[in-house]
Motif scaffolding. Sequence first.
Motif, PDB file in Angstrom:
ATOM      1  N   GLN A 112       0.838  -1.337  -0.013  1.00 19.04           N
ATOM      2  CA  GLN A 112       0.172  -0.078  -0.071  1.00 19.04           C
ATOM      3  C   GLN A 112       0.790   1.237   0.017  1.00 19.04           C
ATOM      4  O   GLN A 112       0.775   2.140  -0.728  1.00 19.04           O
ATOM      5  N   LYS A 113       1.827   1.216   0.853  1.00 20.62           N
ATOM      6  CA  LYS A 113       2.838   2.372   0.872  1.00 20.62           C
ATOM      7  C   LYS A 113       3.522   2.496  -0.646  1.00 20.62           C
ATOM      8  O   LYS A 113       3.719   3.772  -0.851  1.00 20.62           O
ATOM      9  N   LEU A 114       3.883   1.450  -1.123  1.00 22.01           N
ATOM     10  CA  LEU A 114       4.625   1.553  -2.436  1.00 22.01           C
ATOM     11  C   LEU A 114       3.579   2.239  -3.558  1.00 22.01           C
ATOM     12  O   LEU A 114       3.991   2.857  -4.230  1.00 22.01           O
ATOM     13  N   ASP A 115       2.438   1.686  -3.540  1.00 21.40           N
ATOM     14  CA  ASP A 115       1.405   2.155  -4.383  1.00 21.40           C
ATOM     15  C   ASP A 115       1.070   3.596  -4.142  1.00 21.40           C
ATOM     16  O   ASP A 115       0.845   4.428  -5.128  1.00 21.40           O
ATOM     17  N   ALA A 116       0.930   4.134  -2.932  1.00 17.35           N
ATOM     18  CA  ALA A 116       0.686   5.481  -2.404  1.00 17.35           C
ATOM     19  C   ALA A 116       1.747   6.199  -2.885  1.00 17.35           C
ATOM     20  O   ALA A 116       1.573   7.487  -3.598  1.00 17.35           O
TER      21      ALA A 116
END
Length: 252
Positions: A80-84
Amino acid sequence: MAHRNLNVSEASKYLVAAFYLKYLIKAYKKVKEHYFKNNRETLFLELESLEKEKNELKQENAKLQQLIAEQKKLIDELKQKLDAEYSRAKGEFAKKIRKLEKENEQLKAELEADKNELTALRELAFSLQQEPKPDDDRSPSVEEMCRTINSPAILIVGGYPGWQKQIKDRLPNINVVAADMLNFDPDNLGTVELIVFNTAFLNHGMYYKVINFVRKNKVKVCYIVNQNIEKAIEQIWQVLNNRRGAYPLSIV
């Protein structure tokens, strides 16, 4: 059966009993073997050891399951952090590209405007050194010119108050701004087709404010030097009609 002198009936009774005894002894033997096989003193210890091992394996399996769940949760959070972060970086990059493209277009427009402005100023300087040319007989009368250019799409900036009053009397629908009216905002004018600078009386701050508006909106510009009202009207008419008459045009 082997000794025929025996009573067959009595022998049969003993034979049947013998069969029962035989199978009872055989069954007893199996039960005894099963009993001693499954009821040894060490069997309880083995069962206890196996139960303990089973519990340890269950605990280890529970720990592994918990670790797997934690790792999966961590992976999901990192994803999720990577996508964000990817979305944020992509958005910022796209925003920077749009900003740079906009700045590039603005710089190109300003460069083109500067070139045109330089050309207009050069023509203005040239016109100051030349004698006026004879009027073109094909040009309309001043009254007809006034009817053509009397529009709020024309803005006159600068000029002495007396000159502004005279031009406003001849062209009541145009917009006229005093040379020192620095709080003036050209963005409130709406559609503007031509901005006229009267260089006889013009504040530098007002000039740069309006010229920035010109560059941003790519508006036509002319510079008026001759303070004769009719000549000024003729010059404005020539600029709007893209004609070169008795006076050189100053167009940005």
